[in-house]
Structures are given as structure tokens and as C-alpha cells.
Design an enzyme around this catalytic site. Structure first.
Site, PDB file in Angstrom:
ATOM      1  N   ASP A  94      -3.633   1.191  11.891  1.00 60.73           N
ATOM      2  CA  ASP A  94      -3.268   1.763  10.516  1.00 60.73           C
ATOM      3  C   ASP A  94      -4.437   1.811   9.509  1.00 60.73           C
ATOM      4  O   ASP A  94      -4.712   0.872   9.515  1.00 60.73           O
ATOM      5  CB  ASP A  94      -2.003   1.374  10.087  1.00 60.73           C
ATOM      6  CG  ASP A  94      -1.610   1.905   8.406  1.00 60.73           C
ATOM      7  OD1 ASP A  94      -1.897   3.033   8.074  1.00 60.73           O
ATOM      8  OD2 ASP A  94      -0.722   1.110   7.877  1.00 60.73           O
ATOM      9  N   SER A 141       0.921  -1.439  -0.483  1.00 65.18           N
ATOM     10  CA  SER A 141      -0.136  -0.192   0.034  1.00 65.18           C
ATOM     11  C   SER A 141       0.897   1.203  -0.492  1.00 65.18           C
ATOM     12  O   SER A 141       0.832   2.199   1.042  1.00 65.18           O
ATOM     13  CB  SER A 141      -0.922  -0.058   1.228  1.00 65.18           C
ATOM     14  OG  SER A 141      -0.443   0.222   2.161  1.00 65.18           O
ATOM     15  N   GLN A 186      -5.766  -1.665   7.542  1.00 62.66           N
ATOM     16  CA  GLN A 186      -5.066  -2.426   6.791  1.00 62.66           C
ATOM     17  C   GLN A 186      -4.416  -2.952   8.409  1.00 62.66           C
ATOM     18  O   GLN A 186      -4.311  -4.226   8.232  1.00 62.66           O
ATOM     19  CB  GLN A 186      -4.491  -1.701   6.143  1.00 62.66           C
ATOM     20  CG  GLN A 186      -2.836  -2.436   5.730  1.00 62.66           C
ATOM     21  CD  GLN A 186      -2.109  -1.723   5.172  1.00 62.66           C
ATOM     22  OE1 GLN A 186      -2.216  -1.257   4.035  1.00 62.66           O
ATOM     23  NE2 GLN A 186      -1.219  -0.656   5.417  1.00 62.66           N
ATOM     24  N   ASP A 228       2.246   8.427   7.096  1.00 63.82           N
ATOM     25  CA  ASP A 228       2.889   7.765   6.795  1.00 63.82           C
ATOM     26  C   ASP A 228       2.451   7.857   5.210  1.00 63.82           C
ATOM     27  O   ASP A 228       3.318   8.812   4.979  1.00 63.82           O
ATOM     28  CB  ASP A 228       2.258   6.422   6.883  1.00 63.82           C
ATOM     29  CG  ASP A 228       2.892   5.231   5.983  1.00 63.82           C
ATOM     30  OD1 ASP A 228       3.720   5.289   5.382  1.00 63.82           O
ATOM     31  OD2 ASP A 228       2.139   3.883   5.704  1.00 63.82           O
ATOM     32  N   GLU A 236       1.153  -9.232   6.548  1.00 62.08           N
ATOM     33  CA  GLU A 236       2.715  -9.013   8.116  1.00 62.08           C
ATOM     34  C   GLU A 236       2.194 -10.063   8.991  1.00 62.08           C
ATOM     35  O   GLU A 236       2.987  -9.756  10.451  1.00 62.08           O
ATOM     36  CB  GLU A 236       2.298  -7.339   8.521  1.00 62.08           C
ATOM     37  CG  GLU A 236       2.171  -6.572   7.642  1.00 62.08           C
ATOM     38  CD  GLU A 236       2.484  -4.913   7.327  1.00 62.08           C
ATOM     39  OE1 GLU A 236       2.374  -5.219   9.209  1.00 62.08           O
ATOM     40  OE2 GLU A 236       3.358  -4.375   7.140  1.00 62.08           O
TER      41      GLU A 236
HETATM   42  P1  PGA Z   1       2.898  -1.381   3.064  1.00 57.91           P
HETATM   43  O1  PGA Z   1       2.028  -1.187   4.317  1.00 57.91           O
HETATM   44  O2  PGA Z   1       3.933  -1.839   3.059  1.00 57.91           O
HETATM   45  O3  PGA Z   1       2.462  -2.531   2.023  1.00 57.91           O
HETATM   46  O4  PGA Z   1       2.879   0.272   2.429  1.00 57.91           O
HETATM   47  C1  PGA Z   1       2.488  -0.539   6.049  1.00 57.91           C
HETATM   48  C2  PGA Z   1       1.980   0.433   5.930  1.00 57.91           C
HETATM   49  O5  PGA Z   1       1.034   0.757   5.136  1.00 57.91           O
HETATM   50  O6  PGA Z   1       2.304   0.816   6.875  1.00 57.91           O
HETATM   51 ZN    ZN Z   2       0.932   2.952   6.810  1.00 54.45          ZN
END
Ligand code: PGA
Ligand code: ZN
Length: 433
Positions: free
Chosen positions: A263, A53, A194, A331, A231
Site C-alpha cells: 500500500d 492516513s 506505508q 483506497d 499496524e
Molecule cells: P489508515 O491506513 O487506517 O491509517 O488510513 C490504512 C490504509 O491506508 O490502508
Molecule cells: Zn491504504
């Protein structure tokens, strides 16, 4: 520092996707790498993670149309190696600036942020070896920060873009002798945000066992066969927005040092000017009400990316409306960019920043992002990516900068666990160094 050999190769990340790993060699004992004990070969390796993402303002991960990282590897073994080998650098900042200038683009799209960062991290490790200090100490010296143990941000439930991982059809479900097909494991997937994280305070040696106990208890509560997300957390299905928070609140009720974080990764929820959650559409004001309601009912520590990466004004309204103890973390909004962090600070959009070195592409710039974060009076949370490797640099980085937290995933994947274990080792090292 002088590097005399560079070699990059392709390895697979947690999603089975290729990523870059680079090894650097230096001779200790030469005039530029002095060592009174005589000459020895020093070797440091680093690999880089990969996001799913990703924010649109991130530095460019160089990936070929077939999904490989062949061009990034060619760039390390060719152009970067040719320019770096036998070049004398007075500092790591000088080496990183050299890499930035060699690439010459604002987003590292020519050589690739993945190619450049693998060299930058390996060089940082090599320099720490030459100085005979651990990497976290080298980072703290370089950044002028006071190192300390970060809170553990453990991603226990994975949703959004991180829960659509295809799973293998079971042996029973396919005809004898045929290869397994990839099927969507999660057609009915209903975990809206997420990441649902537990934030555990205290020294790692005290916090890590608590996180393990809670992770195991949550697994029992959700039941056998609950799918896992990208994750290393569980990826269950829920019917309401509140349900995951109710379960986590119940789980932590006897643990005063544990709170809940999310998040929202809201850029991923944003469709046609509104946010989609559990099949319902929310305007920015309605979504603000949702967050305010959750923060008043549950022990929420922080909310990351509550709105899309271009909605700084909505971030600012939410931040101003909540108790200042609740962190609103940028982020995709800030992408570890010193300039974007300064903008967010000017407009009071957030009070904390996620720091992901691969969003910017060198350790030097990631440390500048930390500096911008601290200058603004914000908290820094260091973070892995959803596609990870066994590299534990991010743990040294988090400890070295005295980060408020380290986000390194759930305990369903070894690539996540090694980061927490590295923090444990650092805690032991810190007593002796
Ligand atoms: P990503 O997600 O590593 O897939 O970008 C992690 C986050 O959004 O913190
Ligand atoms: Zn994030």
C-alpha cells in the site's frame, strides 16, 4: 427489530486514542423480536476503528479538539438513542437509512460516522442473534453474496505515516525516578511505502500458520530490537526501494501460495506536485516506471493507492500498463463510496477496491460499495484501520461478502490477531451452519 436500550462509551484504540464503543439491547420474545422459546435479553456490542492516513473524501469521524470522542458518544446516548429506542424496523437497511436521514449531512459530520457506524454494526450483530445465525451469514443474506474465505493480507512491514509512532525512552536512558519522555523513535526512518504485505492464499486454517511462520522468520532476519509500526508489523530502516522486496522475495521463495503486496498510500508522499520517496522526487510518470520495474522483478500481487486520491488518470495508465493479474487497489481514491467506485470503474482506473466500513459510516452503504465493486467486475478487499480495537466485525464482513482478501495488520498486536482468529472460527462455524 426493536431496540430497547443503547449505551455508548469511550474506549482506547491501539494508538491509545479514544474511540466509540456501543452496546444495544433487545428483548427476544416480543412480537417484533419473536422467539418461540420465550423472552430473553439479547445484547450486542460494537466498536469502531480510526484511520491515520485518511482520504479527504471519507465520511467524518467526529473528534473533539482535545482528541476525545465525547460529542460522538453524547450523540449516541442522546439523539440517536431517543430516536431509535422502541422504533420498529422491518430490516437492517431500514435502520441504517433511518440513521443516515437522522444525521442529514452528506458526510455524517453532524452525528459523526464513528457514532453512526458503532450503532449500525451493533444492530447487525443483534439482528444475527435474533435470527440465531452468525454475523457473516447475516451479511451474506443481506448482500446476496456467496461467502468464502478471503486471502490473508498480512502487513509485515509498516512504513510511511504508520512508522512515526513515538516510543518510550528506555528506563536506562532517563534519570532515576523520572517519568519516561516521549521521543521520536524513528528520526532516520526510511521505509518509503506505508505497507508491505504478504498475501497468503487458501483456507484460513492453512494460510494462517504459513503467515505466522513467515512473520517470525522475517523478525529473525531483521534482528532483535527492530521497532514495530502502527499496524503490528516491523518498522525497519532501508536504504533502497528494492531492499524490502528483495528480503520478502527471499522469504517466500519456497511458498507458492504467497505473494507480496504494497500500500503506497501515495497521498501521503505527494508534496508540491511530485512524490517523495527516500529523499528523491518522482513525477507521476517516473513513479509509474518505479511500479512497473518492481512488478517485473518481484512477485507482486497488488499495489494499493499508487498515486494521490485525485490522480485517477495516473491510476488508469498504470492499471492498463500492467498484467491484469496484478491488482491496482483504490483506497483513498474510492473511500468505500459507491459513487466514487462507479467513477473509477467508468474510467478503468483500478481493478480492485478496498472496503473500509468506517470510510462511509453504515453497514448498508459499505455493502452498496461492495455491490458497485462487483458490478464493475472488480475484486473487493475488506480492511481494518491503523487504529484498531478488539472488534472482529471486519472478519465476518470479509467472509460474508466472499472478499478477495482481508487486510488486518501484522501479528505484533492482539487487535490484529483476533481478526484472523475470528476467520478461523468462522471456517469452523461454516462447516456446521
Ligand atoms: P489508515 O491506513 O487506517 O491509517 O488510513 C490504512 C490504509 O491506508 O490502508
Ligand atoms: Zn491504504
Amino acid at each position: 427489530m426493536r431496540i430497547d436500550h443503547i449505551e455508548a462509551r469511550s474506549i482506547l484504540d491501539t494508538r491509545g486514542k479514544p474511540t466509540v464503543e456501543t452496546t444495544l439491547d433487545a428483548q427476544q420474545g416480543s412480537t417484533l423480536n419473536p422467539n418461540p422459546q420465550g423472552r430473553t435479553l439479547l445484547r450486542a456490542t460494537a466498536s469502531v476503528p480510526s484511520g491515520k492516513s485518511t482520504g479527504s473524501y471519507e465520511a467524518c469521524e467526529l473528534r473533539d479538539s482535545d482528541g476525545s470522542v465525547a460529542r460522538a458518544i453524547e450523540n449516541v446516548n442522546g439523539e440517536i438513542a431517543n430516536a431509535l429506542i422502541d422504533h420498529d424496523f422491518n430490516s437492517l437497511d431500514e435502520l441504517d437509512s433511518f440513521l443516515i436521514n437522522l444525521d442529514g449531512t452528506p458526510d455524517k459530520s453532524r452525528l459523526g460516522a464513528n457514532a453512526i457506524l458503532s450503532v449500525s454494526i451493533a444492530a447487525m450483530r443483534l439482528s444475527a442473534m435474533l435470527e440465531d445465525i452468525p454475523p457473516w451469514k447475516s451479511i451474506a443474506k443481506r448482500a446476496g453474496t456467496t461467502s468464502s474465505a478471503p486471502r490473508l493480507f498480512v502487513n509485515v512491514m509498516n512504513g510511511g505515516a504508520h512508522a512515526h509512532t513515538p516510543i518510550l525512552a528506555s528506563r536506562e536512558a532517563r534519570p532515576e525516578g523520572t517519568m519516561p519522555n516521549l521521543v521520536s523513535g524513528h528520526a532516520d526512518f526510511k521505509l518509503p511505502f506505508q505497507e508491505y504485505l504478504l498475501v497468503v492464499e487458501g483456507k484460513t486454517s492453512a494460510a494462517f500458520p504459513i503467515a505466522q511462520e513467515l512473520f517470525a522468520k522475517l523478525g529473525e532476519r531483521l534482528g532483535d530490537g527492530t521497532p514495530m509500526g502502527d499496524e503490528g508489523g516491523y518498522a525497519p530502516i532501508f536504504e533502497t526501494l528494492e531492499q524490502p522486496f528483495e528480503i520478502l522475495t527471499e522469504l517466500i521463495k519456497e511458498f507458492p501460495n504467497v505473494k507480496i503486496a504494497i500500500d503506497a498510500a501515495a497521498s501521503e508522499l505527494f508534496k508540491n506536485g511530485a512524490y517523495e520517496l527516500l529523499g528523491k522526487s518522482y513525477s507521476p510518470d517516473e513513479l509509474t516506471n518505479v511500479y512497473q520495474g518492481l512488478a517485473s522483478q518481484f512477485p507482486i500481487h497488488s499495489i494499493e493507492d499508487p498515486f494521490t486520491e485525485n490522480a485517477g488518470d495516473d491510476f488508469a495508465r498504470l492499471t492498463a500498463s500492467l498484467d491484469n493479474n496484478i491488482l491496482i487497489i483504490g483506497d483513498d481514491l474510492t473511500v468505500t463510496s459507491p459513487a466514487r467506485i462507479k467513477d473509477a470503474a467508468k474510467n478503468k482506473e483500478i481493478n480492485a477496491v478496498l472496503i473500509k466500513p468506517n470510510q462511509i459510516g453504515t453497514v448498508k452503504e459499505a455493502l452498496e460499495a461492495v455491490q458497485a465493486t462487483y458490478t464493475a467486475g472488480f475484486k473487493a478487499v475488506a480492511s481494518h484501520r491503523s487504529g484498531e480495537t478488539m472488534d472482529t466485525f471486519i472478519a465476518d464482513f470479509a467472509y460474508g461478502i466472499g472478499a478477495h482478501g482481508l487486510k488486518a495488520g501484522g501479528f505484533g498486536q492482539r487487535e490484529r490477531i483476533v481478526k484472523y482468529e475470528r476467520l478461523l472460527a468462522i471456517e469452523r462455524e461454516a462447516e456446521t451452519v
